[in-house]
Design a protein around this motif. Structure first.
Motif, PDB file in Angstrom:
ATOM      1  N   MET A  90       1.294  -0.887   0.004  1.00  0.00           N
ATOM      2  CA  MET A  90       0.056  -0.129   0.450  1.00  0.00           C
ATOM      3  C   MET A  90       0.886   1.074   0.172  1.00  0.00           C
ATOM      4  SD  MET A  90      -1.760   0.177   4.267  1.00  0.00           S
ATOM      5  CE  MET A  90      -1.887   1.507   3.818  1.00  0.00           C
ATOM      6  N   LYS A  91       1.579   0.994   0.329  1.00  0.00           N
ATOM      7  CA  LYS A  91       3.014   2.264   0.146  1.00  0.00           C
ATOM      8  C   LYS A  91       4.050   2.932  -1.200  1.00  0.00           C
ATOM      9  CE  LYS A  91       4.363   1.659   5.787  1.00  0.00           C
ATOM     10  NZ  LYS A  91       5.138   1.210   6.508  1.00  0.00           N
ATOM     11  N   LEU A  92       3.271   1.732  -1.557  1.00  0.00           N
ATOM     12  CA  LEU A  92       3.845   1.310  -3.137  1.00  0.00           C
ATOM     13  C   LEU A  92       3.671   2.789  -3.999  1.00  0.00           C
ATOM     14  CD1 LEU A  92       4.605  -1.644  -4.127  1.00  0.00           C
ATOM     15  CD2 LEU A  92       6.417  -0.261  -3.533  1.00  0.00           C
ATOM     16  N   ASN A  93       4.547   3.427  -4.592  1.00  0.00           N
ATOM     17  CA  ASN A  93       3.765   4.698  -5.454  1.00  0.00           C
ATOM     18  C   ASN A  93       2.353   4.585  -6.236  1.00  0.00           C
ATOM     19  OD1 ASN A  93       5.691   6.687  -3.980  1.00  0.00           O
ATOM     20  ND2 ASN A  93       7.312   6.358  -5.863  1.00  0.00           N
ATOM     21  N   ASN A  94       2.217   3.562  -7.056  1.00  0.00           N
ATOM     22  CA  ASN A  94       1.137   3.092  -8.087  1.00  0.00           C
ATOM     23  C   ASN A  94      -0.296   2.469  -6.892  1.00  0.00           C
ATOM     24  OD1 ASN A  94       2.988   0.854  -7.934  1.00  0.00           O
ATOM     25  ND2 ASN A  94       2.611   0.758  -9.933  1.00  0.00           N
ATOM     26  N   ALA A  95       0.001   2.122  -6.241  1.00  0.00           N
ATOM     27  CA  ALA A  95      -1.308   1.503  -5.361  1.00  0.00           C
ATOM     28  C   ALA A  95      -1.996   1.558  -4.752  1.00  0.00           C
ATOM     29  CB  ALA A  95      -0.358   1.031  -4.029  1.00  0.00           C
ATOM     30  N   LYS A  96      -2.907   1.628  -5.550  1.00  0.00           N
ATOM     31  CA  LYS A  96      -3.947   2.251  -4.826  1.00  0.00           C
ATOM     32  C   LYS A  96      -5.031   1.480  -3.761  1.00  0.00           C
ATOM     33  CE  LYS A  96      -3.708   5.002  -8.841  1.00  0.00           C
ATOM     34  NZ  LYS A  96      -4.652   4.656 -10.251  1.00  0.00           N
ATOM     35  N   VAL A 105      -8.441  -2.690   0.804  1.00  0.00           N
ATOM     36  CA  VAL A 105      -7.789  -3.568  -0.167  1.00  0.00           C
ATOM     37  C   VAL A 105      -7.120  -2.796  -0.967  1.00  0.00           C
ATOM     38  CG1 VAL A 105      -8.944  -5.663  -0.532  1.00  0.00           C
ATOM     39  CG2 VAL A 105      -9.242  -3.624  -2.514  1.00  0.00           C
ATOM     40  N   SER A 106      -5.482  -3.114  -1.149  1.00  0.00           N
ATOM     41  CA  SER A 106      -4.578  -2.160  -1.822  1.00  0.00           C
ATOM     42  C   SER A 106      -4.627  -2.819  -3.116  1.00  0.00           C
ATOM     43  CB  SER A 106      -3.812  -1.398  -1.089  1.00  0.00           C
ATOM     44  OG  SER A 106      -3.465  -0.475   0.158  1.00  0.00           O
ATOM     45  N   ALA A 107      -4.603  -2.332  -4.673  1.00  0.00           N
ATOM     46  CA  ALA A 107      -3.545  -3.180  -4.879  1.00  0.00           C
ATOM     47  C   ALA A 107      -3.365  -2.338  -6.048  1.00  0.00           C
ATOM     48  CB  ALA A 107      -5.580  -3.509  -6.321  1.00  0.00           C
ATOM     49  N   ILE A 108      -2.317  -3.035  -7.205  1.00  0.00           N
ATOM     50  CA  ILE A 108      -1.831  -2.974  -8.067  1.00  0.00           C
ATOM     51  C   ILE A 108      -1.261  -3.315  -9.514  1.00  0.00           C
ATOM     52  CG2 ILE A 108       1.047  -2.039  -9.021  1.00  0.00           C
ATOM     53  CD1 ILE A 108       1.444  -1.949  -5.966  1.00  0.00           C
ATOM     54  N   GLY A 109      -1.781  -2.825 -10.774  1.00  0.00           N
ATOM     55  CA  GLY A 109      -2.003  -3.422 -11.960  1.00  0.00           C
ATOM     56  C   GLY A 109      -3.337  -2.435 -12.825  1.00  0.00           C
ATOM     57  N   ILE A 115     -10.961  -2.052  -9.028  1.00  0.00           N
ATOM     58  CA  ILE A 115     -11.560  -2.970  -7.114  1.00  0.00           C
ATOM     59  C   ILE A 115     -11.916  -2.146  -6.190  1.00  0.00           C
ATOM     60  CG2 ILE A 115     -10.043  -4.272  -6.503  1.00  0.00           C
ATOM     61  CD1 ILE A 115      -9.239  -5.942  -8.516  1.00  0.00           C
ATOM     62  N   THR A 116     -10.713  -1.047  -6.592  1.00  0.00           N
ATOM     63  CA  THR A 116     -10.775  -0.119  -5.173  1.00  0.00           C
ATOM     64  C   THR A 116     -11.732   0.848  -5.750  1.00  0.00           C
ATOM     65  OG1 THR A 116      -9.180   1.106  -6.264  1.00  0.00           O
ATOM     66  CG2 THR A 116      -8.021  -0.510  -5.202  1.00  0.00           C
ATOM     67  N   GLN A 117     -12.188   1.240  -6.817  1.00  0.00           N
ATOM     68  CA  GLN A 117     -13.723   2.161  -6.942  1.00  0.00           C
ATOM     69  C   GLN A 117     -14.950   2.164  -6.284  1.00  0.00           C
ATOM     70  OE1 GLN A 117     -12.851   4.482  -9.849  1.00  0.00           O
ATOM     71  NE2 GLN A 117     -11.380   4.867  -9.314  1.00  0.00           N
ATOM     72  N   GLN A 118     -14.325   0.237  -6.056  1.00  0.00           N
ATOM     73  CA  GLN A 118     -16.008  -0.603  -5.686  1.00  0.00           C
ATOM     74  C   GLN A 118     -16.507   0.003  -5.191  1.00  0.00           C
ATOM     75  OE1 GLN A 118     -17.208  -2.642  -7.941  1.00  0.00           O
ATOM     76  NE2 GLN A 118     -18.480  -4.185  -7.429  1.00  0.00           N
TER      77      GLN A 118
END
Length: 256
Positions: A90-96, A105-109, A115-118
């Motif tokens: 979750m601390k990565l720059n491109n994580a949502k 949840v946190s997601a990358i990709g 997923i995160t805007q659900q």
């Protein structure tokens, strides 16, 4: 001293169903599972990312149950309570990160935004993040942990409206991008005055009996996997037949 190599871990991950373009949900308790590593979090992420590629998505739970006890939820700062790997992601720059105050949840990709805007008031149930992950036929990956920690079981419980849980409202403060907001968040919680003892042993047995559960030893531990849709359908079917299937029914009724 054991030191798992990158090609060894990638081979195991691919054998468990991780593939290009796949959405992967990672439950983890890394510890020393990979042996001597400079950064086991980066090691696991790099291996997953190299396999799923730009069209894939990596998702981790970033739950904050303490928000039910008065902790303010700030999606940009409030740490995950479910593991070092989830905090690292979750601390990565491109994580949502999703905005649910209890079960974010946190997601990358590729599908991170989807997923995160659900949007769902409840942690699980209709239109929840977990319902979206089922829809995407996400692969559940358990690294150093087992099926007893699979949060997806609560999606089954809420959708099937099991009688040993009820909706409890929590007043939670959210601080996001300079704005403070008070919300009432429903959570399908257990009755705390009753004995609700989960039968964890039946989960793996049921999945193995249906030939849907895969597990491979690596380093000092093991990694397991199952598709979200398979897990959900198997246990929804059982709970539909017996609403108390997941818990010790005898102890529950003795406690009422």
């Amino acid at each position: 001293m054991i030191s798992v190599k990158k090609n060894e871990l990638k081979h195991v991950l691919m054998s468990l169903g991780v593939s290009s373009g796949r959405t992967i949900f990672v439950h983890s308790s890394l510890g020393m599972i990979f042996g001597k590593q400079k950064d086991p979090n980066k090691f696991l992420y790099d291996c997953l990312n190299e396999i799923v590629g730009d069209s894939g998505t990596i998702v981790v739970p970033t739950f904050t149950n303490n928000c039910c006890q008065g902790l303010t939820f700030d999606p940009n700062k409030t740490g995950s309570e479910v593991g070092v790997f989830s905090n690292w992601i979750m601390k990565l720059n491109n994580a949502k990160r999703s905005l649910h105050q209890i079960h974010s949840v946190s997601a990358i990709g590729d599908k991170a935004d989807e997923i995160t805007q659900q949007v769902s008031e409840s942690s699980f149930g209709k239109k929840s993040t977990f319902s979206k992950l089922i829809e995407l036929n996400t692969l559940m990956l358990m690294v150093g942990t087992g099926v007893e920690n699979t949060t997806l079981i609560h999606q089954v419980e809420e959708d099937m409206q099991v009688p040993y849980r009820f909706y409890k409202n929590f007043k939670i403060t959210t601080f996001n991008n300079g704005v403070t907001k008070q919300t009432t968040t429903p959570y399908y919680a257990r009755f705390l005055d009753r004995c609700i003892s989960y039968r964890y042993d039946i989960r793996r047995k049921q999945l193995e009996n249906n030939n849907k559960y895969r597990s491979i030893r690596i380093g000092w531990g093991k990694i397991s996997s199952i598709n979200f849709i398979d897990f959900y359908e198997i246990f929804s079917k059982e709970v539909n037949k017996d609403p108390y299937y997941l818990i010790n029914k005898e102890k529950y009724f003795e406690s009422i």
